[in-house]
Design a protein around this motif. Structure first.
Motif, PDB file in Angstrom:
ATOM      1  N   UNK A  31      -4.375   5.306   2.317  1.00 50.89           N
ATOM      2  CA  UNK A  31      -3.474   5.873   1.310  1.00 50.89           C
ATOM      3  C   UNK A  31      -3.354   4.737   0.124  1.00 50.89           C
ATOM      4  N   UNK A  32      -2.802   3.649   0.436  1.00 50.05           N
ATOM      5  CA  UNK A  32      -2.399   2.719  -0.548  1.00 50.05           C
ATOM      6  C   UNK A  32      -3.720   2.066  -1.282  1.00 50.05           C
ATOM      7  N   UNK A  33      -4.766   2.135  -0.480  1.00 49.09           N
ATOM      8  CA  UNK A  33      -6.029   1.401  -0.862  1.00 49.09           C
ATOM      9  C   UNK A  33      -6.667   2.524  -2.184  1.00 49.09           C
ATOM     10  N   UNK A  34      -6.388   3.999  -1.724  1.00 49.61           N
ATOM     11  CA  UNK A  34      -6.777   4.963  -2.538  1.00 49.61           C
ATOM     12  C   UNK A  34      -5.833   4.844  -3.928  1.00 49.61           C
ATOM     13  N   UNK A  35      -4.690   4.513  -3.628  1.00 47.36           N
ATOM     14  CA  UNK A  35      -3.857   4.529  -4.813  1.00 47.36           C
ATOM     15  C   UNK A  35      -4.100   3.624  -5.828  1.00 47.36           C
ATOM     16  N   UNK A  36      -4.654   2.509  -5.073  1.00 45.63           N
ATOM     17  CA  UNK A  36      -5.089   1.139  -6.162  1.00 45.63           C
ATOM     18  C   UNK A  36      -6.240   1.612  -6.942  1.00 45.63           C
ATOM     19  N   UNK A  37      -7.091   2.421  -6.309  1.00 46.46           N
ATOM     20  CA  UNK A  37      -8.460   3.010  -6.950  1.00 46.46           C
ATOM     21  C   UNK A  37      -8.041   4.006  -8.235  1.00 46.46           C
ATOM     22  N   UNK A  38      -6.725   4.644  -7.906  1.00 49.35           N
ATOM     23  CA  UNK A  38      -6.313   5.598  -8.902  1.00 49.35           C
ATOM     24  C   UNK A  38      -5.903   4.724 -10.210  1.00 49.35           C
ATOM     25  N   UNK A  39      -4.893   3.744  -9.726  1.00 47.78           N
ATOM     26  CA  UNK A  39      -4.226   3.009 -10.535  1.00 47.78           C
ATOM     27  C   UNK A  39      -5.148   2.226 -11.508  1.00 47.78           C
ATOM     28  N   UNK A  40      -6.281   1.612 -10.883  1.00 53.47           N
ATOM     29  CA  UNK A  40      -7.310   1.002 -11.843  1.00 53.47           C
ATOM     30  C   UNK A  40      -7.938   1.950 -12.664  1.00 53.47           C
ATOM     31  N   UNK A  41      -8.207   3.239 -12.213  1.00 59.24           N
ATOM     32  CA  UNK A  41      -8.752   4.017 -13.244  1.00 59.24           C
ATOM     33  C   UNK A  41      -7.885   4.261 -14.502  1.00 59.24           C
ATOM     34  N   UNK A  42      -6.613   4.385 -14.112  1.00 58.59           N
ATOM     35  CA  UNK A  42      -5.654   4.873 -15.332  1.00 58.59           C
ATOM     36  C   UNK A  42      -5.205   3.417 -16.240  1.00 58.59           C
ATOM     37  N   UNK A  43      -5.092   2.378 -15.442  1.00 57.47           N
ATOM     38  CA  UNK A  43      -4.645   1.132 -16.173  1.00 57.47           C
ATOM     39  C   UNK A  43      -5.793   0.021 -16.112  1.00 57.47           C
ATOM     40  N   UNK A  44      -5.411  -0.779 -17.281  1.00 50.88           N
ATOM     41  CA  UNK A  44      -6.329  -1.761 -17.694  1.00 50.88           C
ATOM     42  C   UNK A  44      -6.005  -2.976 -16.848  1.00 50.88           C
TER      43      UNK A  44
END
Length: 317
Positions: free
Chosen positions: A113-126
């Motif tokens: 779950x947290x690795x997927x949250x990292x993927x999401x966050x990288x998509x939204x933030x620089x």
């Protein structure tokens, strides 16, 4: 004694219950006061009404997760059964997609779950900080995201860096040329890349400077644009090093900073640049912070048994 019957619809009981009902055995450990029986496509639970209500709620969460990802394992079950709400483990479907088709047909994607949250966050933030203990996949997931960005031509180069604390930043005292001096320290980054890019292609990328692996001191004075930049072991940066690194960010750049504040190798009374950065940047728009924990460690199931065995000894002492 109260009874609860749950029927699995549109879900494979065999996959949901696990090989030899392994997932059900795990449920029993979390609900020791309930009698839980799995037969066919039905799950029956007997016990106290309040406990049955909680069991029903958690099982619904597990079924929803399984329906979404078609996967259930020990880490997922543990995460779902100990989370306060679905916000702690639920992510978008896109974050669970294959990031890279690695070497020898290996499919590399966020596992937890947290690795997927990292993927999401990288998509939204620089700029994203991935914080957690060793083995939580923060660097590995980050390297996969960097390789994906390079393959998709979103960036022109990948830059991987670490503060060379163990080598004292002054690498002149070590034998051999620069590459020989740095290789042992940069090994975890090479290992991740080798899983994702064929050997000859990787060597070509490194020779052409498309992939650069260097200690943090080598970043001074540079502007890093059109690049996916990963600062690994960020807890071992000083205030000056962290400020220097963060201000290297150029146009069309993605910065990922990983670290474990519990494993600082800096001299005493030296403030960790990572800890400081987390405090002063936490409210800045465009900066993401993701925390990973021991539930994100993808380990052999024996490891958990070994840890439990050692805990028993330590508790007796």
């Amino acid at each position: 004694m109260n009874e609860l019957i749950i029927e699995l619809e549109e879900i494979s009981p065999k996959e949901f219950f696990g090989a030899q009902n392994a997932n059900i055995e795990l449920l029993k450990k979390y609900f020791p006061k309930l009698k839980i029986v799995a037969r066919g496509n039905k799950l029956k639970a007997f016990g106290d009404e309040e406990l049955l209500e909680e069991f029903d709620r958690r099982l619904t969460m597990l079924m929803t997760h399984f329906g979404k990802y078609n996967k259930l394992d020990e880490n997922v079950i543990e995460r779902v059964l100990t989370s306060l709400s679905s916000d702690d483990y639920a992510t978008t479907e896109a974050s669970g997609e294959v990031l890279v088709h690695g070497v020898a047909g290996r499919l590399i994607k966020a596992q937890t779950a947290n690795q997927r949250k990292l993927v999401e966050s990288m998509r939204k933030n620089d700029m994203v900080f991935a914080i957690g203990p060793a083995g939580t996949g923060k660097t590995y997931t980050g390297v996969a995201l960097a390789v994906k960005a390079l393959k998709n031509k979103e960036v022109k180069r990948i830059i991987l860096t670490r503060p060379a604390v163990e080598a004292g930043e002054n690498l002149g005292f070590l034998p051999g040329d620069l590459k020989e001096k740095l290789d042992p320290y940069m090994q975890p980054l090479y290992d991740a890349l080798r899983d994702m890019i064929p050997h000859e292609k990787l060597d070509g990328y490194i020779e052409k400077g498309i992939i650069q692996i260097a200690p943090l001191a080598f970043m001074r004075g540079r502007t890093l644009d059109n690049a996916f930049v990963i600062l690994d072991e960020g807890q071992n940066t000083t205030h000056a090093q962290m400020k220097m690194f963060l201000t290297r960010m150029g146009k069309n750049a993605k910065f990922l900073l990983t670290g474990d504040p519990g494993q600082i190798d800096l001299p005493r009374r030296t403030i960790s640049g990572l800890k400081e950065a987390l405090l002063i940047l936490k409210d800045i728009d465009g900066v993401g912070i993701i925390f990973l924990d021991d539930k994100d460690v993808i380990r052999h199931k024996l490891v958990k048994k070994v840890i439990a065995a050692y805990k028993n000894i330590e508790n007796r002492e």
